[in-house]
Design a protein around this motif. Structure first.
Motif, short mmCIF file in Angstrom:
data_model
loop_
_atom_site.label_atom_id
_atom_site.label_comp_id
_atom_site.label_asym_id
_atom_site.label_seq_id
_atom_site.Cartn_x
_atom_site.Cartn_y
_atom_site.Cartn_z
N SER A 40 -3.99 11.89 -4.57
CA SER A 40 -4.53 12.48 -3.34
C SER A 40 -4.24 13.97 -3.28
N THR B 94 -4.13 11.75 5.22
CA THR B 94 -4.84 10.83 4.34
C THR B 94 -4.06 9.53 4.28
N LYS B 95 -4.58 8.56 3.51
CA LYS B 95 -4.01 7.21 3.55
C LYS B 95 -3.92 6.62 2.15
N ILE C 99 0.91 16.93 1.81
CA ILE C 99 0.06 16.20 2.76
C ILE C 99 0.80 16.18 4.09
N ILE D 3 5.03 15.02 1.36
CA ILE D 3 4.42 14.62 2.63
C ILE D 3 5.35 15.08 3.75
N LEU E 149 7.79 6.22 0.60
CA LEU E 149 7.33 7.25 1.54
C LEU E 149 8.48 8.17 1.96
N TYR F 80 0.86 11.20 5.87
CA TYR F 80 0.48 10.20 4.87
C TYR F 80 0.62 8.83 5.52
N GLU G 55 -11.77 12.83 -0.11
CA GLU G 55 -10.64 13.75 -0.28
C GLU G 55 -11.07 14.98 -1.07
N CYS H 223 -0.22 9.00 -4.14
CA CYS H 223 0.02 10.26 -3.45
C CYS H 223 -0.31 11.45 -4.34
#
Length: 319
Positions: free
Chosen positions: A100, A81-82, A109, A144, A135, A112, A63, A97
């Protein structure tokens, strides 16, 4: 470069996506950060607009490299990204998160994804409702833009969809690894969930670069890939021999042929890793070609000479 809309998010994914597992260095050998950054810049120049990474790739190193390489073109690219299986509790999703976001040097992001289902690798078995609630909250906050899952079964995707929208699904998928065709592919097409195929060149096998007895440097996880095991590898060599003239007749390398076959599948992108700029430019070309139906059918037939002999375990590695 062909693009695929990510459901109703307004996001468009490039048909060929640059994968960055190798950029994390962990579980790989011979990776150089400067070369990786140059490859990322070359990807943008070649028309690749989408980049896939994960928090667990080198404990954030992938990242960080990606964030540095793309910070000047952030609005022109899509970053996926994950969050890993050990961070799926409500507060841990937020913490992961935010880390990241810092690593990627961005304030949002695009996509996600849940990297592995809760309970994987000895992680806590967090209810999917709890993870999806986090999320959904991150999406409302603008941190996200879309939500995806990776390495899920169809039942697990359906369970997640009960608590929010799942925009993408990331499974291992290639001409030599096709388990998801028996499980989640039809469901994803029905629901409009975009498939982001990882290892579309079977971790390099479909490039033809490995000889009859592949050797790996210490720490290279590919040594544990099911396809490299002797009981399958002889059939793979025969299949590659049959694929090579098809690639040549269509002006493609073996790797490009493999990628072109994947992106020919309805609603499917191919996540292709690259160590250097030359590899990523080669990969990008596969997102610009269309193969005739009869060629795709022959490629499909050859691929099944390998996949028909594999077991039912959808995990590619003998960890």
């Amino acid at each position: 470069m062909k693009t695929i809309p990510l459901r109703k998010t307004g996001i468009h994914l490039s048909a060929v996506i640059m994968g960055t597992w190798q950029a994390g260095k962990a579980m790989w050998a011979g990776i150089d950060d400067d070369q990786t950054e140059r490859a990322m810049a070359a990807a943008v120049d070649a028309g690749i607009t989408t980049f896939d990474t994960a928090a667990v790739y080198g404990d954030g190193h992938s990242e960080r490299v990606l964030g540095k390489a793309l910070r000047h073109v952030r609005k022109a690219v899509v970053i996926a990204t994950k969050v890993f299986a050990h961070s799926l509790a409500y507060e841990k999703v937020f913490k992961a998160c935010h880390q990241s976001l810092r690593n990627l040097q961005t304030d949002y992001i695009d996509l996600y994804q849940i990297h592995w289902p809760a309970g994987s690798f000895g992680s806590r078995d967090v209810p999917i409702e709890e993870t999806m609630r986090a999320l959904n909250a991150l999406k409302l906050q603008g941190k996200i833009r879309a939500v995806g899952v990776s390495n899920f079964s169809q039942a697990e995707i359906e369970a997640a969809e009960a608590f929010g929208t799942i925009d993408s699904y990331q499974p291992p998928y290639s001409l030599f690894w096709r388990h998801m065709e028996k499980t989640a592919m039809a469901y994803c097409r029905e629901k409009g969930i975009v498939v982001m195929a990882y290892s579309p060149m079977a971790q390099g096998i479909l490039t033809g670069k490995f000889g009859p007895t592949p050797q790996f440097e210490k720490g290279d996880h590919r040594a544990r890939n099911v396809l490299f095991q002797p009981e399958h590898y002889t059939r793979i060599q025969d299949a590659l021999k049959a694929l090579r003239p098809i690639a040549e007749e269509n002006g493609l390398t073996l790797g490009q042929l493999a990628l072109a076959w994947v992106v020919s599948r309805e609603g499917t992108c191919a996540i292709a890793g690259a160590r250097n700029a030359d590899q990523v430019v080669q990969n990008a070309r596969a997102g610009t070609v269309s193969l005739p139906s009869e060629v795709l059918s022959e490629i499909d037939r050859i691929g099944r000479t390998v996949t028909d002999h594999l077991g039912d375990d959808p995990v590619m590695w003998k960890w």
